[in-house]
Design an enzyme around this catalytic site. Structure first.
Site, short mmCIF file in Angstrom:
data_model
loop_
_atom_site.label_atom_id
_atom_site.label_comp_id
_atom_site.label_asym_id
_atom_site.label_seq_id
_atom_site.Cartn_x
_atom_site.Cartn_y
_atom_site.Cartn_z
CG HIS A 102 -0.34 -0.09 2.53
ND1 HIS A 102 0.05 -1.45 2.68
CD2 HIS A 102 0.07 0.37 3.23
CE1 HIS A 102 0.78 -1.77 4.21
NE2 HIS A 102 0.40 0.14 4.48
CG HIS A 104 0.73 5.16 4.46
ND1 HIS A 104 -0.36 4.91 5.83
CD2 HIS A 104 1.62 4.49 4.20
CE1 HIS A 104 0.17 4.15 5.34
NE2 HIS A 104 1.62 3.67 5.22
P1 5GP Z 1 1.71 0.17 7.23
O1 5GP Z 1 2.47 0.24 8.62
O2 5GP Z 1 1.62 -1.36 6.94
O3 5GP Z 1 2.64 0.83 6.40
O4 5GP Z 1 0.13 1.18 7.46
C1 5GP Z 1 -1.17 0.28 7.72
C2 5GP Z 1 -2.08 1.24 8.14
O5 5GP Z 1 -2.76 0.22 7.56
C3 5GP Z 1 -1.84 2.20 9.40
O6 5GP Z 1 -2.38 3.67 8.60
C4 5GP Z 1 -3.41 1.77 9.40
O7 5GP Z 1 -3.43 2.74 10.17
C5 5GP Z 1 -4.14 1.04 8.11
N1 5GP Z 1 -4.76 0.15 8.70
C6 5GP Z 1 -4.96 -1.26 9.38
N2 5GP Z 1 -5.94 -1.65 10.15
C7 5GP Z 1 -6.77 -1.33 9.22
C8 5GP Z 1 -8.02 -1.54 8.38
O8 5GP Z 1 -9.03 -2.26 9.31
N3 5GP Z 1 -8.99 -0.28 7.21
C9 5GP Z 1 -7.86 0.44 6.75
N4 5GP Z 1 -9.25 1.12 6.53
N5 5GP Z 1 -6.89 0.12 7.55
C10 5GP Z 1 -6.03 -0.11 8.25
#
Ligand code: 5GP
Length: 141
Positions: A102, A104
Site C-alpha cells: 500500500h 499512503h
Molecule cells: P503500514 O505501516 O503497514 O504501512 O500501515 C498500515 C496502515 O493500515 C496503518 O496506517 C493503519 O492505520 C491501517 N489499517 C490497519 N488496519 C486497517 C483496517 O482494518 N482498515 C483500514 N482502512 N486501514 C487499516
C-alpha cells in the site's frame, strides 16, 4: 517472505470486510485509513497480490503509483491541503504493519504534524464525510 492471502487488505479486496472506498479501477483500490495520520489519509493498493515493493511486479507498482498520483491531486482539492506526504513501507524493518502493498497518501496543512501511526481510530461519520469529499473531487462534482 510469502504473501498471506488472509491479510486485512486482501479481505477488503474480496469484500469480506468493509472499507471507506474512494476510488477503484481494474488494477487498484483506494480507501481511507481508519486510523488516519492526517485528514483524508488514503491507502492505495494493487488488486494483484503483493506483499510490498520487494515482490510486486513493476507494472503493478506503476498502476498503484498512477492511482496515488490521482488521489494526491484530488486530496489537495478536497481538503484545500497545503501539501501531500506519500509513504510506502516494506517489511517489518521498513515500518510495514499490513502485508499487502500500500501507498499512503496524506494531505498536509502547514504547521500540522502527522498523528502517530495507528494511534486514533476515526469515527465512521467523519470517515464517510471525508470519503465523499474525495470522491467528489475525483469526479469534479
Ligand atoms: P503500514 O505501516 O503497514 O504501512 O500501515 C498500515 C496502515 O493500515 C496503518 O496506517 C493503519 O492505520 C491501517 N489499517 C490497519 N488496519 C486497517 C483496517 O482494518 N482498515 C483500514 N482502512 N486501514 C487499516
Amino acid at each position: 517472505m510469502t504473501y498471506d492471502a488472509n491479510n486485512i487488505f486482501a479481505k477488503i479486496l474480496r469484500g469480506e470486510i468493509p472499507c471507506y472506498k474512494v476510488y477503484e479501477d481494474d488494477h487498484t483500490l483506494a480507501f481511507l485509513d481508519i486510523m488516519p495520520r492526517s485528514i483524508g489519509h488514503t491507502l492505495v493498493i494493487p488488486k494483484a497480490p503483493a506483499r510490498n515493493v520487494l515482490d510486486i511486479a513493476p507494472e503493478d507498482f506503476a498502476h498503484v503509483a498512477r492511482t496515488a498520483h490521482k488521489i494526491a491531486g484530488a486530496a489537495k482539492r478536497a481538503f484545500n491541503a497545503d501539501g501531500i506526504t506519500i509513504q510506502q513501507f516494506s517489511e517489518q524493518a521498513g515500518g510495514q504493519a499490513v502485508f499487502h502493498l500500500h501507498i499512503h497518501v496524506m494531505p498536509r496543512m502547514l504547521g500540522v504534524a502527522l498523528v502517530p501511526p495507528m494511534s486514533n481510530k476515526e469515527s465512521p461519520t467523519v470517515l464517510e464525510e471525508h470519503a465523499a469529499r474525495l470522491k467528489a473531487a475525483l469526479t469534479g462534482t
